[in-house]
Motif scaffolding. Structure first.
Motif, PDB file in Angstrom:
ATOM      1  N   SER A  58      48.774 -40.745  -4.087  1.00  0.00           N
ATOM      2  CA  SER A  58      47.934 -41.935  -4.207  1.00  0.00           C
ATOM      3  C   SER A  58      46.461 -41.579  -4.037  1.00  0.00           C
ATOM      4  O   SER A  58      45.601 -42.055  -4.793  1.00  0.00           O
ATOM      5  CB  SER A  58      48.358 -42.975  -3.173  1.00  0.00           C
ATOM      6  OG  SER A  58      47.507 -44.092  -3.200  1.00  0.00           O
ATOM      7  N   ASP A  59      46.176 -40.743  -3.068  1.00  0.00           N
ATOM      8  CA  ASP A  59      44.796 -40.307  -2.847  1.00  0.00           C
ATOM      9  C   ASP A  59      44.270 -39.523  -4.042  1.00  0.00           C
ATOM     10  O   ASP A  59      43.104 -39.667  -4.435  1.00  0.00           O
ATOM     11  CB  ASP A  59      44.681 -39.465  -1.577  1.00  0.00           C
ATOM     12  CG  ASP A  59      44.879 -40.281  -0.303  1.00  0.00           C
ATOM     13  OD1 ASP A  59      44.814 -41.528  -0.365  1.00  0.00           O
ATOM     14  OD2 ASP A  59      45.107 -39.661   0.756  1.00  0.00           O
ATOM     15  N   SER A  60      45.115 -38.690  -4.640  1.00  0.00           N
ATOM     16  CA  SER A  60      44.701 -37.922  -5.814  1.00  0.00           C
ATOM     17  C   SER A  60      44.406 -38.850  -6.987  1.00  0.00           C
ATOM     18  O   SER A  60      43.426 -38.658  -7.714  1.00  0.00           O
ATOM     19  CB  SER A  60      45.775 -36.905  -6.202  1.00  0.00           C
ATOM     20  OG  SER A  60      45.849 -35.880  -5.249  1.00  0.00           O
ATOM     21  N   ARG A  61      45.255 -39.851  -7.178  1.00  0.00           N
ATOM     22  CA  ARG A  61      45.013 -40.825  -8.254  1.00  0.00           C
ATOM     23  C   ARG A  61      43.705 -41.571  -8.016  1.00  0.00           C
ATOM     24  O   ARG A  61      42.919 -41.800  -8.942  1.00  0.00           O
ATOM     25  CB  ARG A  61      46.154 -41.814  -8.337  1.00  0.00           C
ATOM     26  CG  ARG A  61      47.419 -41.251  -8.923  1.00  0.00           C
ATOM     27  CD  ARG A  61      48.491 -42.313  -8.954  1.00  0.00           C
ATOM     28  NE  ARG A  61      49.721 -41.802  -9.523  1.00  0.00           N
ATOM     29  CZ  ARG A  61      50.925 -42.113  -9.079  1.00  0.00           C
ATOM     30  NH1 ARG A  61      51.066 -42.954  -8.055  1.00  0.00           N
ATOM     31  NH2 ARG A  61      52.004 -41.621  -9.653  1.00  0.00           N
ATOM     32  N   LYS A  62      43.490 -41.968  -6.760  1.00  0.00           N
ATOM     33  CA  LYS A  62      42.265 -42.683  -6.419  1.00  0.00           C
ATOM     34  C   LYS A  62      41.045 -41.794  -6.689  1.00  0.00           C
ATOM     35  O   LYS A  62      40.052 -42.246  -7.265  1.00  0.00           O
ATOM     36  CB  LYS A  62      42.278 -43.106  -4.952  1.00  0.00           C
ATOM     37  CG  LYS A  62      41.032 -43.896  -4.546  1.00  0.00           C
ATOM     38  CD  LYS A  62      40.924 -44.084  -3.047  1.00  0.00           C
ATOM     39  CE  LYS A  62      41.841 -45.143  -2.556  1.00  0.00           C
ATOM     40  NZ  LYS A  62      41.640 -45.427  -1.108  1.00  0.00           N
ATOM     41  N   GLY A  63      41.120 -40.543  -6.282  1.00  0.00           N
ATOM     42  CA  GLY A  63      40.014 -39.614  -6.537  1.00  0.00           C
ATOM     43  C   GLY A  63      39.746 -39.445  -8.015  1.00  0.00           C
ATOM     44  O   GLY A  63      38.590 -39.404  -8.449  1.00  0.00           O
TER      45      GLY A  63
END
Length: 78
Positions: A58-63
């Motif tokens: 999720s953090d990677s997608r957000k980034g």
């Protein structure tokens, strides 16, 4: 002796723009890689690892989304 940092003269892309492109690509690749890791952890019924990897994904997608927005505005001249 030549400089070790490319400033856009060779590629036509300034370092900061290239860095944003690299960042987005790295985030997207990470999200893809984590999908396999999530499946591995699910197969082993390791909920703690599944949860960790889902958060990281999720953090990677957000980034990636943040990077794409910023890159889009920069390339549009904004």
């Amino acid at each position: 002796m030549t400089s070790t940092s490319e400033t856009g003269d060779v590629t036509g892309t300034r370092d900061k723009d290239y860095n944003l492109i690299w960042y987005v690509e790295a985030c997207l690749n990470n999200a893809l890689r984590l999908e396999q890791y999530i499946q591995d952890a699910e197969r082993d019924k390791d909920d703690e690892v599944v949860e960790l990897f889902r958060k990281a994904q999720s953090d990677s997608r957000k980034g990636a989304e943040m990077g794409k927005r910023l890159l889009r505005s920069r390339l549009d001249g904004g």
